[in-house]
Design a protein around this motif. Structure first.
Motif, PDB file in Angstrom:
ATOM      1  N   GLN A 197       0.867  -1.190   0.262  1.00 24.55           N
ATOM      2  CA  GLN A 197       0.004   0.099  -0.051  1.00 24.55           C
ATOM      3  C   GLN A 197       0.683   1.171   0.022  1.00 24.55           C
ATOM      4  OE1 GLN A 197      -3.627  -0.203  -0.329  1.00 24.55           O
ATOM      5  NE2 GLN A 197      -3.048   1.950  -0.714  1.00 24.55           N
ATOM      6  N   ALA A 198       1.906   1.185   0.672  1.00 27.94           N
ATOM      7  CA  ALA A 198       2.897   2.475   0.597  1.00 27.94           C
ATOM      8  C   ALA A 198       3.510   2.706  -0.919  1.00 27.94           C
ATOM      9  CB  ALA A 198       3.893   2.241   1.864  1.00 27.94           C
ATOM     10  N   ARG A 199       3.659   1.647  -1.406  1.00 27.44           N
ATOM     11  CA  ARG A 199       4.384   1.724  -2.822  1.00 27.44           C
ATOM     12  C   ARG A 199       3.272   2.188  -3.547  1.00 27.44           C
ATOM     13  NH1 ARG A 199       6.448  -3.283  -1.695  1.00 27.44           N
ATOM     14  NH2 ARG A 199       4.948  -4.412  -2.888  1.00 27.44           N
ATOM     15  N   ILE A 200       1.938   2.038  -3.511  1.00 22.73           N
ATOM     16  CA  ILE A 200       0.778   2.512  -4.250  1.00 22.73           C
ATOM     17  C   ILE A 200       0.627   3.762  -4.016  1.00 22.73           C
ATOM     18  CG2 ILE A 200      -1.617   2.165  -4.742  1.00 22.73           C
ATOM     19  CD1 ILE A 200      -1.208  -0.798  -4.240  1.00 22.73           C
ATOM     20  N   ASP A 201       0.636   4.124  -2.832  1.00 18.96           N
ATOM     21  CA  ASP A 201       0.387   5.579  -2.377  1.00 18.96           C
ATOM     22  C   ASP A 201       1.706   6.427  -3.084  1.00 18.96           C
ATOM     23  OD1 ASP A 201      -1.852   4.905  -0.883  1.00 18.96           O
ATOM     24  OD2 ASP A 201      -0.697   4.755   1.047  1.00 18.96           O
ATOM     25  N   ALA A 202       2.772   5.730  -2.896  1.00 20.95           N
ATOM     26  CA  ALA A 202       3.875   6.735  -3.459  1.00 20.95           C
ATOM     27  C   ALA A 202       3.747   6.973  -4.757  1.00 20.95           C
ATOM     28  CB  ALA A 202       5.085   5.961  -3.049  1.00 20.95           C
ATOM     29  N   ALA A 203       3.579   5.999  -5.780  1.00 21.40           N
ATOM     30  CA  ALA A 203       2.988   6.227  -6.897  1.00 21.40           C
ATOM     31  C   ALA A 203       2.223   7.004  -7.595  1.00 21.40           C
ATOM     32  CB  ALA A 203       2.969   4.579  -7.488  1.00 21.40           C
ATOM     33  N   ARG A 204       0.963   6.980  -6.484  1.00 17.06           N
ATOM     34  CA  ARG A 204      -0.237   7.759  -6.966  1.00 17.06           C
ATOM     35  C   ARG A 204       0.155   9.382  -6.625  1.00 17.06           C
ATOM     36  NH1 ARG A 204      -4.959   4.478  -4.226  1.00 17.06           N
ATOM     37  NH2 ARG A 204      -5.343   3.167  -6.119  1.00 17.06           N
ATOM     38  N   ALA A 205       1.087   9.619  -5.648  1.00 11.44           N
ATOM     39  CA  ALA A 205       1.528  10.944  -5.278  1.00 11.44           C
ATOM     40  C   ALA A 205       2.633  11.485  -6.242  1.00 11.44           C
ATOM     41  CB  ALA A 205       2.260  10.808  -3.784  1.00 11.44           C
ATOM     42  N   GLU A 206       3.299  10.531  -6.594  1.00 10.22           N
ATOM     43  CA  GLU A 206       4.170  10.826  -7.857  1.00 10.22           C
ATOM     44  C   GLU A 206       3.562  11.407  -9.032  1.00 10.22           C
ATOM     45  OE1 GLU A 206       7.815  12.123  -9.862  1.00 10.22           O
ATOM     46  OE2 GLU A 206       7.231  11.531  -7.597  1.00 10.22           O
ATOM     47  N   LEU A 207       2.424  10.711  -9.421  1.00 13.68           N
ATOM     48  CA  LEU A 207       1.680  10.981 -10.729  1.00 13.68           C
ATOM     49  C   LEU A 207       0.921  12.279 -10.435  1.00 13.68           C
ATOM     50  CD1 LEU A 207       0.078   7.547 -11.567  1.00 13.68           C
ATOM     51  CD2 LEU A 207       1.622   8.932 -13.027  1.00 13.68           C
ATOM     52  N   LYS A 208       0.530  12.719  -9.207  1.00 19.12           N
ATOM     53  CA  LYS A 208      -0.252  13.841  -9.016  1.00 19.12           C
ATOM     54  C   LYS A 208       0.831  14.919  -9.094  1.00 19.12           C
ATOM     55  CE  LYS A 208      -4.189  11.900  -6.199  1.00 19.12           C
ATOM     56  NZ  LYS A 208      -4.937  12.226  -5.044  1.00 19.12           N
ATOM     57  N   ARG A 209       1.795  14.775  -8.484  1.00 16.39           N
ATOM     58  CA  ARG A 209       3.095  15.788  -8.368  1.00 16.39           C
ATOM     59  C   ARG A 209       3.368  16.205  -9.856  1.00 16.39           C
ATOM     60  NH1 ARG A 209       8.051  16.610  -8.346  1.00 16.39           N
ATOM     61  NH2 ARG A 209       8.708  14.328  -8.392  1.00 16.39           N
ATOM     62  N   GLN A 210       3.533  15.146 -10.502  1.00 19.21           N
ATOM     63  CA  GLN A 210       4.462  15.473 -11.703  1.00 19.21           C
ATOM     64  C   GLN A 210       3.294  15.645 -12.997  1.00 19.21           C
ATOM     65  OE1 GLN A 210       6.926  12.350 -12.785  1.00 19.21           O
ATOM     66  NE2 GLN A 210       8.633  13.237 -11.765  1.00 19.21           N
ATOM     67  N   GLY A 211       2.282  15.189 -12.869  1.00 22.16           N
ATOM     68  CA  GLY A 211       1.255  14.963 -13.939  1.00 22.16           C
ATOM     69  C   GLY A 211       1.524  14.130 -15.064  1.00 22.16           C
ATOM     70  N   ARG A 212       1.223  14.439 -16.259  1.00 20.82           N
ATOM     71  CA  ARG A 212       1.717  13.704 -17.571  1.00 20.82           C
ATOM     72  C   ARG A 212       1.611  14.491 -18.601  1.00 20.82           C
ATOM     73  NH1 ARG A 212      -2.605   8.517 -16.857  1.00 20.82           N
ATOM     74  NH2 ARG A 212      -1.937   8.083 -14.775  1.00 20.82           N
ATOM     75  N   GLU A 213       2.355  14.095 -19.515  1.00 18.38           N
ATOM     76  CA  GLU A 213       2.368  14.605 -21.090  1.00 18.38           C
ATOM     77  C   GLU A 213       1.379  14.124 -22.114  1.00 18.38           C
ATOM     78  OE1 GLU A 213       6.354  14.857 -22.931  1.00 18.38           O
ATOM     79  OE2 GLU A 213       7.109  15.681 -21.272  1.00 18.38           O
ATOM     80  N   GLN A 214       0.823  12.844 -21.620  1.00 20.90           N
ATOM     81  CA  GLN A 214      -0.086  12.385 -22.391  1.00 20.90           C
ATOM     82  C   GLN A 214      -1.419  12.123 -21.647  1.00 20.90           C
ATOM     83  OE1 GLN A 214       1.338   8.818 -24.742  1.00 20.90           O
ATOM     84  NE2 GLN A 214       1.020  10.305 -26.419  1.00 20.90           N
ATOM     85  N   CYS A 215      -2.462  12.155 -22.136  1.00 22.65           N
ATOM     86  CA  CYS A 215      -3.806  12.110 -21.561  1.00 22.65           C
ATOM     87  C   CYS A 215      -3.959  10.473 -21.413  1.00 22.65           C
ATOM     88  CB  CYS A 215      -4.822  12.772 -22.493  1.00 22.65           C
ATOM     89  SG  CYS A 215      -6.496  12.450 -21.608  1.00 22.65           S
ATOM     90  N   GLU A 216      -5.116  10.072 -20.642  1.00 22.66           N
ATOM     91  CA  GLU A 216      -5.427   8.688 -20.693  1.00 22.66           C
ATOM     92  C   GLU A 216      -5.941   8.038 -22.115  1.00 22.66           C
ATOM     93  OE1 GLU A 216      -8.237   9.142 -17.431  1.00 22.66           O
ATOM     94  OE2 GLU A 216      -6.556   9.199 -15.779  1.00 22.66           O
TER      95      GLU A 216
END
Length: 71
Positions: A19-38
């Motif tokens: 769960q900690a790895r999942i939370d960290a990955a989600r936080a990273e996605l929110k922080r950085q955003g993306r260049e491509q949409c879903e």
């Protein structure tokens, strides 16, 4: 041999680490955003400047907000 308690504690630790790895990955996605949409479209640089954590292009974001509003 391990007791039932030891096994349960081990399983809890594994789940907490997962769960900690999942939370960290989600936080990273929110922080950085993306260049491509879903949807596969490129998120415009202007949108990323205004909303750096964007994960959807403007069109997909509008659709998502309409769907959320209509619930």
């Amino acid at each position: 041999m391990y007791s039932e308690f030891d096994r349960e504690v081990g399983e809890m630790r594994v789940e907490q680490e997962r769960q900690a790895r999942i939370d960290a990955a989600r936080a990273e996605l929110k922080r950085q955003g993306r260049e491509q949409c879903e949807c596969g479209a490129t998120i415009s640089p202007a949108r990323r400047r205004v909303h750096p954590s964007a994960t959807r292009c403007l069109e997909c974001q509008e659709i998502a907000e309409k769907e959320a509003y209509l619930k």
